[in-house]
Write a protein that holds these residues in place. Sequence first.
Motif, PDB file in Angstrom:
ATOM      1  N   SER A   1      10.677  58.347 -17.701  1.00  0.00           N
ATOM      2  CA  SER A   1      10.151  58.612 -16.369  1.00  0.00           C
ATOM      3  C   SER A   1       8.857  59.409 -16.440  1.00  0.00           C
ATOM      4  CB  SER A   1      11.199  59.369 -15.541  1.00  0.00           C
ATOM      5  OG  SER A   1      10.693  59.671 -14.262  1.00  0.00           O
ATOM      6  N   VAL A   2       8.823  60.443 -17.278  1.00  0.00           N
ATOM      7  CA  VAL A   2       7.626  61.278 -17.403  1.00  0.00           C
ATOM      8  C   VAL A   2       6.452  60.463 -17.933  1.00  0.00           C
ATOM      9  CG1 VAL A   2       6.612  63.203 -18.683  1.00  0.00           C
ATOM     10  CG2 VAL A   2       8.874  63.450 -17.655  1.00  0.00           C
ATOM     11  N   VAL A   3       6.688  59.674 -18.979  1.00  0.00           N
ATOM     12  CA  VAL A   3       5.625  58.856 -19.558  1.00  0.00           C
ATOM     13  C   VAL A   3       5.095  57.859 -18.536  1.00  0.00           C
ATOM     14  CG1 VAL A   3       5.092  57.101 -21.300  1.00  0.00           C
ATOM     15  CG2 VAL A   3       6.436  59.117 -21.921  1.00  0.00           C
ATOM     16  N   ALA A   4       6.015  57.220 -17.796  1.00  0.00           N
ATOM     17  CA  ALA A   4       5.600  56.242 -16.789  1.00  0.00           C
ATOM     18  C   ALA A   4       4.784  56.903 -15.683  1.00  0.00           C
ATOM     19  CB  ALA A   4       6.828  55.544 -16.195  1.00  0.00           C
ATOM     20  N   LEU A   5       5.219  58.075 -15.226  1.00  0.00           N
ATOM     21  CA  LEU A   5       4.495  58.766 -14.158  1.00  0.00           C
ATOM     22  C   LEU A   5       3.113  59.217 -14.636  1.00  0.00           C
ATOM     23  CD1 LEU A   5       7.334  60.920 -12.567  1.00  0.00           C
ATOM     24  CD2 LEU A   5       6.236  58.897 -11.603  1.00  0.00           C
ATOM     25  N   LEU A   6       3.034  59.718 -15.864  1.00  0.00           N
ATOM     26  CA  LEU A   6       1.736  60.111 -16.400  1.00  0.00           C
ATOM     27  C   LEU A   6       0.805  58.909 -16.494  1.00  0.00           C
ATOM     28  CD1 LEU A   6       2.733  62.616 -19.240  1.00  0.00           C
ATOM     29  CD2 LEU A   6       1.569  63.151 -17.083  1.00  0.00           C
ATOM     30  N   ALA A   7       1.350  57.773 -16.927  1.00  0.00           N
ATOM     31  CA  ALA A   7       0.540  56.556 -17.022  1.00  0.00           C
ATOM     32  C   ALA A   7       0.035  56.127 -15.646  1.00  0.00           C
ATOM     33  CB  ALA A   7       1.363  55.426 -17.663  1.00  0.00           C
TER      34      ALA A   7
ATOM     35  N   LYS B   1      -3.842  56.072 -14.518  1.00  0.00           N
ATOM     36  CA  LYS B   1      -4.395  54.779 -14.096  1.00  0.00           C
ATOM     37  C   LYS B   1      -5.055  54.892 -12.721  1.00  0.00           C
ATOM     38  CE  LYS B   1      -3.330  49.882 -13.597  1.00  0.00           C
ATOM     39  NZ  LYS B   1      -4.128  49.726 -12.359  1.00  0.00           N
ATOM     40  N   ILE B   2      -4.427  55.633 -11.798  1.00  0.00           N
ATOM     41  CA  ILE B   2      -5.022  55.812 -10.471  1.00  0.00           C
ATOM     42  C   ILE B   2      -6.403  56.445 -10.606  1.00  0.00           C
ATOM     43  CG2 ILE B   2      -4.842  57.058  -8.279  1.00  0.00           C
ATOM     44  CD1 ILE B   2      -1.815  56.819  -8.507  1.00  0.00           C
ATOM     45  N   ALA B   3      -6.509  57.504 -11.431  1.00  0.00           N
ATOM     46  CA  ALA B   3      -7.785  58.199 -11.607  1.00  0.00           C
ATOM     47  C   ALA B   3      -8.816  57.306 -12.283  1.00  0.00           C
ATOM     48  CB  ALA B   3      -7.568  59.475 -12.416  1.00  0.00           C
ATOM     49  N   VAL B   4      -8.410  56.598 -13.336  1.00  0.00           N
ATOM     50  CA  VAL B   4      -9.337  55.736 -14.075  1.00  0.00           C
ATOM     51  C   VAL B   4      -9.866  54.623 -13.170  1.00  0.00           C
ATOM     52  CG1 VAL B   4      -9.505  54.043 -15.942  1.00  0.00           C
ATOM     53  CG2 VAL B   4      -8.372  56.232 -16.335  1.00  0.00           C
ATOM     54  N   ASP B   5      -8.975  53.998 -12.393  1.00  0.00           N
ATOM     55  CA  ASP B   5      -9.403  52.939 -11.481  1.00  0.00           C
ATOM     56  C   ASP B   5     -10.393  53.468 -10.454  1.00  0.00           C
ATOM     57  OD1 ASP B   5      -7.854  51.127 -12.795  1.00  0.00           O
ATOM     58  OD2 ASP B   5      -6.244  51.072 -11.305  1.00  0.00           O
ATOM     59  N   ALA B   6     -10.126  54.676  -9.941  1.00  0.00           N
ATOM     60  CA  ALA B   6     -11.016  55.256  -8.932  1.00  0.00           C
ATOM     61  C   ALA B   6     -12.400  55.523  -9.515  1.00  0.00           C
ATOM     62  CB  ALA B   6     -10.417  56.550  -8.391  1.00  0.00           C
ATOM     63  N   ILE B   7     -12.449  56.088 -10.712  1.00  0.00           N
ATOM     64  CA  ILE B   7     -13.739  56.378 -11.346  1.00  0.00           C
ATOM     65  C   ILE B   7     -14.483  55.092 -11.679  1.00  0.00           C
ATOM     66  CG2 ILE B   7     -14.805  57.373 -13.408  1.00  0.00           C
ATOM     67  CD1 ILE B   7     -12.522  59.449 -13.405  1.00  0.00           C
ATOM     68  N   ARG B   8     -13.730  54.096 -12.159  1.00  0.00           N
ATOM     69  CA  ARG B   8     -14.367  52.815 -12.491  1.00  0.00           C
ATOM     70  C   ARG B   8     -15.002  52.174 -11.270  1.00  0.00           C
ATOM     71  NH1 ARG B   8     -12.622  47.822 -11.921  1.00  0.00           N
ATOM     72  NH2 ARG B   8     -10.504  48.538 -11.439  1.00  0.00           N
ATOM     73  N   LEU B   9     -14.311  52.263 -10.127  1.00  0.00           N
ATOM     74  CA  LEU B   9     -14.826  51.634  -8.915  1.00  0.00           C
ATOM     75  C   LEU B   9     -16.082  52.315  -8.384  1.00  0.00           C
ATOM     76  CD1 LEU B   9     -11.521  50.790  -7.014  1.00  0.00           C
ATOM     77  CD2 LEU B   9     -13.167  49.182  -7.970  1.00  0.00           C
ATOM     78  N   THR B  10     -16.290  53.574  -8.721  1.00  0.00           N
ATOM     79  CA  THR B  10     -17.504  54.258  -8.265  1.00  0.00           C
ATOM     80  C   THR B  10     -18.734  53.780  -9.024  1.00  0.00           C
ATOM     81  OG1 THR B  10     -17.224  56.092  -9.825  1.00  0.00           O
ATOM     82  CG2 THR B  10     -16.200  56.325  -7.640  1.00  0.00           C
TER      83      THR B  10
ATOM     84  N   ALA C   1       1.069  66.059 -11.658  1.00  0.00           N
ATOM     85  CA  ALA C   1       1.752  67.349 -11.479  1.00  0.00           C
ATOM     86  C   ALA C   1       3.262  67.159 -11.369  1.00  0.00           C
ATOM     87  CB  ALA C   1       1.209  68.072 -10.248  1.00  0.00           C
ATOM     88  N   LEU C   2       3.671  66.141 -10.629  1.00  0.00           N
ATOM     89  CA  LEU C   2       5.097  65.858 -10.484  1.00  0.00           C
ATOM     90  C   LEU C   2       5.705  65.384 -11.804  1.00  0.00           C
ATOM     91  CD1 LEU C   2       5.063  64.213  -6.948  1.00  0.00           C
ATOM     92  CD2 LEU C   2       6.134  66.371  -7.567  1.00  0.00           C
TER      93      LEU C   2
ATOM     94  N   VAL D   1       4.707  66.429 -14.750  1.00  0.00           N
ATOM     95  CA  VAL D   1       4.872  67.667 -15.521  1.00  0.00           C
ATOM     96  C   VAL D   1       6.104  68.445 -15.028  1.00  0.00           C
ATOM     97  CG1 VAL D   1       3.842  69.903 -16.045  1.00  0.00           C
ATOM     98  CG2 VAL D   1       2.424  67.839 -16.061  1.00  0.00           C
ATOM     99  N   ALA D   2       6.281  68.485 -13.701  1.00  0.00           N
ATOM    100  CA  ALA D   2       7.448  69.175 -13.137  1.00  0.00           C
ATOM    101  C   ALA D   2       8.741  68.498 -13.594  1.00  0.00           C
ATOM    102  CB  ALA D   2       7.356  69.186 -11.626  1.00  0.00           C
ATOM    103  N   THR D   3       8.728  67.166 -13.662  1.00  0.00           N
ATOM    104  CA  THR D   3       9.908  66.439 -14.125  1.00  0.00           C
ATOM    105  C   THR D   3      10.204  66.781 -15.585  1.00  0.00           C
ATOM    106  OG1 THR D   3       9.437  64.590 -12.625  1.00  0.00           O
ATOM    107  CG2 THR D   3      10.881  64.140 -14.493  1.00  0.00           C
ATOM    108  N   ALA D   4       9.154  66.868 -16.401  1.00  0.00           N
ATOM    109  CA  ALA D   4       9.344  67.207 -17.812  1.00  0.00           C
ATOM    110  C   ALA D   4       9.909  68.623 -17.969  1.00  0.00           C
ATOM    111  CB  ALA D   4       8.024  67.090 -18.559  1.00  0.00           C
ATOM    112  N   LEU D   5       9.385  69.555 -17.184  1.00  0.00           N
ATOM    113  CA  LEU D   5       9.857  70.932 -17.271  1.00  0.00           C
ATOM    114  C   LEU D   5      11.251  71.099 -16.686  1.00  0.00           C
ATOM    115  CD1 LEU D   5       6.587  72.848 -16.277  1.00  0.00           C
ATOM    116  CD2 LEU D   5       7.536  72.460 -18.568  1.00  0.00           C
ATOM    117  N   GLY D   6      11.587  70.210 -15.718  1.00  0.00           N
ATOM    118  CA  GLY D   6      12.892  70.300 -15.077  1.00  0.00           C
ATOM    119  C   GLY D   6      14.012  69.762 -15.903  1.00  0.00           C
TER     120      GLY D   6
END
Length: 206
Positions: free
Chosen positions: A77-83, A87-96, A198-199, A201-206
Amino acid sequence: MSTLVAGLLAGLGIAMPVGAVGVYLVTLAAHRSVRVAACAALGVASADGVYAVVAVVGGRVVAQWAEAVAGPLQVVSVVALLAVGVKIAVDAIRLTRVSAETVHAPSDPSALRAYFSLLGLTLANPATIVYFVALVTGNRAGTADGAGLAVVFVVGVFVASAAWQLTLVTGGRMLAAIATGRRGRLVTSLAGSAVVIALAVATALG
């Protein structure tokens, strides 16, 4: 009717706390088509429905299994959420970096891909199955009175979860009014990415 209400309440109970999947769904709805976002929402609801079925059929045995594999599932779950967050950030930067015309008309992922992506992401949360098992074994919803009421309970879970996820999609589409420009798209995407990471990371710490 009481079993249906129990299913509806159970579905809302697991769906309404907005976690990483909910944030991702809102971000997806803000930047993609309604069709893709709606299919993703149904993927989340389908996962809740699947876990409701497993809880009704398997009960405490399934809960014990879920707790036994909770560690590996949490890692997945943590790995998938980080990915997803990256991906959201990379796509946003690419589109700019592309033309304004492309920014206003980004290519959509297929509706089927969106459905299965959110289905898998939601199924990676072991807390969901433990939640449903606790409800089923505690209230005997649909288990003591035969398969018919079990089906009613599961349908109630799916309908309630789908209704809430589609509500999140509606909220995401409202954000689209301020996210269609290059800067708005970048800001909202990076905000969603930050929350998802952030969520995670919270999942990993939880």
